[in-house]
Write a protein that holds these residues in place. Structure first.
Motif, PDB file in Angstrom:
ATOM      1  N   VAL A  11      46.871  -0.018   9.630  1.00 50.52           N
ATOM      2  CA  VAL A  11      46.261  -0.698   8.485  1.00 50.52           C
ATOM      3  C   VAL A  11      45.772  -2.087   8.891  1.00 50.52           C
ATOM      4  CG1 VAL A  11      46.710  -1.713   6.212  1.00 50.52           C
ATOM      5  CG2 VAL A  11      47.528   0.589   6.736  1.00 50.52           C
ATOM      6  N   LEU A  12      46.600  -2.845   9.579  1.00 55.15           N
ATOM      7  CA  LEU A  12      46.225  -4.200   9.966  1.00 55.15           C
ATOM      8  C   LEU A  12      45.010  -4.180  10.896  1.00 55.15           C
ATOM      9  CD1 LEU A  12      46.823  -7.224   9.817  1.00 55.15           C
ATOM     10  CD2 LEU A  12      48.397  -6.914  11.746  1.00 55.15           C
ATOM     11  N   GLY A  13      45.048  -3.324  11.900  1.00 52.68           N
ATOM     12  CA  GLY A  13      43.913  -3.236  12.823  1.00 52.68           C
ATOM     13  C   GLY A  13      42.647  -2.801  12.114  1.00 52.68           C
ATOM     14  N   SER A  14      42.764  -1.827  11.241  1.00 60.03           N
ATOM     15  CA  SER A  14      41.590  -1.344  10.507  1.00 60.03           C
ATOM     16  C   SER A  14      41.052  -2.415   9.564  1.00 60.03           C
ATOM     17  CB  SER A  14      41.934  -0.080   9.732  1.00 60.03           C
ATOM     18  OG  SER A  14      42.227   0.965  10.628  1.00 60.03           O
ATOM     19  N   ARG A  15      41.942  -3.161   8.937  1.00 61.98           N
ATOM     20  CA  ARG A  15      41.491  -4.244   8.055  1.00 61.98           C
ATOM     21  C   ARG A  15      40.755  -5.319   8.844  1.00 61.98           C
ATOM     22  NH1 ARG A  15      46.800  -4.913   4.075  1.00 61.98           N
ATOM     23  NH2 ARG A  15      46.288  -3.117   2.748  1.00 61.98           N
ATOM     24  N   TRP A  16      41.246  -5.626  10.041  1.00 58.90           N
ATOM     25  CA  TRP A  16      40.582  -6.632  10.876  1.00 58.90           C
ATOM     26  C   TRP A  16      39.179  -6.148  11.234  1.00 58.90           C
ATOM     27  CZ3 TRP A  16      38.073  -7.485  15.390  1.00 58.90           C
ATOM     28  CH2 TRP A  16      37.950  -8.812  15.807  1.00 58.90           C
ATOM     29  N   VAL A  17      39.060  -4.898  11.683  1.00 59.97           N
ATOM     30  CA  VAL A  17      37.759  -4.343  12.053  1.00 59.97           C
ATOM     31  C   VAL A  17      36.837  -4.297  10.830  1.00 59.97           C
ATOM     32  CG1 VAL A  17      36.570  -2.261  12.870  1.00 59.97           C
ATOM     33  CG2 VAL A  17      38.645  -3.056  14.031  1.00 59.97           C
ATOM     34  N   ALA A  18      37.374  -3.880   9.691  1.00 60.11           N
ATOM     35  CA  ALA A  18      36.567  -3.795   8.474  1.00 60.11           C
ATOM     36  C   ALA A  18      36.067  -5.166   8.035  1.00 60.11           C
ATOM     37  CB  ALA A  18      37.366  -3.135   7.349  1.00 60.11           C
ATOM     38  N   ASP A  19      36.750  -6.222   8.431  1.00 64.59           N
ATOM     39  CA  ASP A  19      36.359  -7.577   8.042  1.00 64.59           C
ATOM     40  C   ASP A  19      35.468  -8.264   9.075  1.00 64.59           C
ATOM     41  OD1 ASP A  19      36.684  -9.887   6.189  1.00 64.59           O
ATOM     42  OD2 ASP A  19      37.667 -10.801   7.940  1.00 64.59           O
ATOM     43  N   ARG A  20      35.639  -7.923  10.373  1.00 66.33           N
ATOM     44  CA  ARG A  20      35.012  -8.734  11.416  1.00 66.33           C
ATOM     45  C   ARG A  20      34.048  -8.011  12.346  1.00 66.33           C
ATOM     46  NH1 ARG A  20      39.911 -11.334  10.801  1.00 66.33           N
ATOM     47  NH2 ARG A  20      39.725 -13.492  10.191  1.00 66.33           N
ATOM     48  N   PRO A  57      41.163 -15.199   6.424  1.00 67.14           N
ATOM     49  CA  PRO A  57      39.746 -15.510   6.626  1.00 67.14           C
ATOM     50  C   PRO A  57      39.510 -15.956   8.063  1.00 67.14           C
ATOM     51  CG  PRO A  57      40.791 -17.181   5.263  1.00 67.14           C
ATOM     52  CD  PRO A  57      41.807 -16.104   5.492  1.00 67.14           C
ATOM     53  N   GLY A  58      38.399 -15.519   8.598  1.00 69.87           N
ATOM     54  CA  GLY A  58      38.084 -15.868   9.977  1.00 69.87           C
ATOM     55  C   GLY A  58      36.879 -16.769  10.051  1.00 69.87           C
ATOM     56  N   THR A  59      36.604 -17.164  11.257  1.00 73.56           N
ATOM     57  CA  THR A  59      35.421 -17.952  11.536  1.00 73.56           C
ATOM     58  C   THR A  59      34.197 -17.048  11.408  1.00 73.56           C
ATOM     59  OG1 THR A  59      36.745 -19.149  13.153  1.00 73.56           O
ATOM     60  CG2 THR A  59      34.378 -19.442  13.288  1.00 73.56           C
ATOM     61  N   THR A  60      33.099 -17.587  10.995  1.00 74.74           N
ATOM     62  CA  THR A  60      31.876 -16.812  10.903  1.00 74.74           C
ATOM     63  C   THR A  60      31.462 -16.354  12.296  1.00 74.74           C
ATOM     64  OG1 THR A  60      31.160 -18.082   8.990  1.00 74.74           O
ATOM     65  CG2 THR A  60      29.461 -16.849  10.176  1.00 74.74           C
ATOM     66  N   PHE A 100      30.833  -2.014  30.580  1.00 74.15           N
ATOM     67  CA  PHE A 100      32.049  -1.206  30.558  1.00 74.15           C
ATOM     68  C   PHE A 100      33.035  -1.616  29.480  1.00 74.15           C
ATOM     69  CE2 PHE A 100      32.653  -4.455  33.824  1.00 74.15           C
ATOM     70  CZ  PHE A 100      33.850  -5.036  33.434  1.00 74.15           C
ATOM     71  N   ALA A 101      32.796  -2.721  28.782  1.00 73.87           N
ATOM     72  CA  ALA A 101      33.706  -3.126  27.704  1.00 73.87           C
ATOM     73  C   ALA A 101      33.003  -4.117  26.794  1.00 73.87           C
ATOM     74  CB  ALA A 101      34.987  -3.739  28.268  1.00 73.87           C
ATOM     75  N   LEU A 102      33.495  -4.166  25.570  1.00 69.03           N
ATOM     76  CA  LEU A 102      33.023  -5.131  24.584  1.00 69.03           C
ATOM     77  C   LEU A 102      34.259  -5.820  24.028  1.00 69.03           C
ATOM     78  CD1 LEU A 102      30.405  -6.094  23.184  1.00 69.03           C
ATOM     79  CD2 LEU A 102      30.785  -4.331  21.473  1.00 69.03           C
ATOM     80  N   ALA A 103      34.330  -7.131  24.207  1.00 65.23           N
ATOM     81  CA  ALA A 103      35.493  -7.907  23.767  1.00 65.23           C
ATOM     82  C   ALA A 103      35.165  -8.616  22.458  1.00 65.23           C
ATOM     83  CB  ALA A 103      35.884  -8.924  24.833  1.00 65.23           C
ATOM     84  N   PHE A 104      36.093  -8.560  21.520  1.00 58.63           N
ATOM     85  CA  PHE A 104      35.923  -9.176  20.212  1.00 58.63           C
ATOM     86  C   PHE A 104      36.794 -10.418  20.130  1.00 58.63           C
ATOM     87  CE2 PHE A 104      34.443  -4.966  19.727  1.00 58.63           C
ATOM     88  CZ  PHE A 104      33.579  -4.935  18.650  1.00 58.63           C
ATOM     89  N   PHE A 105      36.165 -11.567  19.952  1.00 60.02           N
ATOM     90  CA  PHE A 105      36.871 -12.822  19.757  1.00 60.02           C
ATOM     91  C   PHE A 105      36.658 -13.250  18.307  1.00 60.02           C
ATOM     92  CE2 PHE A 105      36.169 -12.506  24.263  1.00 60.02           C
ATOM     93  CZ  PHE A 105      37.349 -12.972  24.815  1.00 60.02           C
ATOM     94  N   GLU A 106      37.255 -14.344  17.934  1.00 61.12           N
ATOM     95  CA  GLU A 106      37.185 -14.788  16.542  1.00 61.12           C
ATOM     96  C   GLU A 106      35.753 -14.980  16.054  1.00 61.12           C
ATOM     97  OE1 GLU A 106      38.786 -15.545  12.863  1.00 61.12           O
ATOM     98  OE2 GLU A 106      39.832 -14.817  14.628  1.00 61.12           O
TER      99      GLU A 106
END
Length: 157
Positions: A11-20, A57-60, A100-106
């Motif tokens: 749930v937490l991971g999915s919520r983060w992805v759904a938001d960011r 809430p995260g950074t834009t 080969f990868a995509l990194a997600f930062f704030e």
């Protein structure tokens, strides 16, 4: 069956992805949670529905000029990308990379790839990629091997 902690993690991971994340990944995260909920027994579905772990809430996120779905497609298919890129000073360059990868930062996303021009691993902020074209050629090494070598080069376990 999932433990309560596994459900909280999902749930937490999915919520983060759904938001960011970008729109296709946001939709996929919400869809995945819905599908998981349908197969859970009632008492565990309640854990999913009532999880008290929230994403603050995260950074834009800086806007990408290139659709992140294209980058993910290139990574999954192990296909080369032709990039037009501007560095931090605005200096343009053209590169052929093996993503080969995509990194997600704030606030940014970073494409990790082997750069044919530099003959080395490079990181490309996706908000600085001016354009990207999928090349109809696979790169000669496996994505997982590149990721492993990059981690070793960066000292990441």
């Amino acid at each position: 069956m999932f433990t309560p902690e596994e459900i909280e993690a999902l749930v937490l991971g999915s919520r983060w992805v759904a938001d960011r994340a970008d729109n296709p990944l946001q939709h996929a995260a919400r869809s995945a949670l819905t599908r998981i909920a349908t197969v859970l027994p009632a008492h565990l579905r309640n854990e999913l529905d009532t999880s008290a772990l929230l994403v603050g809430p995260g950074t834009t996120i800086l806007a990408d000029r290139v659709e992140p779905a294209l980058l993910r497609e290139a990574i999954r298919a192990e296909r080369k990308l032709s990039l037009h890129y501007c560095d931090a000073t605005g200096r343009p360059s053209e590169r052929i990379v093996w993503p080969f990868a995509l990194a997600f930062f704030e606030s940014v996303r970073v494409l990790l790839g082997w750069c044919e021009l530099r003959q080395d691993f490079r990181q490309f902020r996706t908000d600085r990629i001016v354009s990207a074209t999928l090349i109809d050629a696979r790169y000669p090494r496996r994505r997982q091997a590149l990721l492993k070598e990059w981690r070793e080069a960066e000292g990441i376990r």
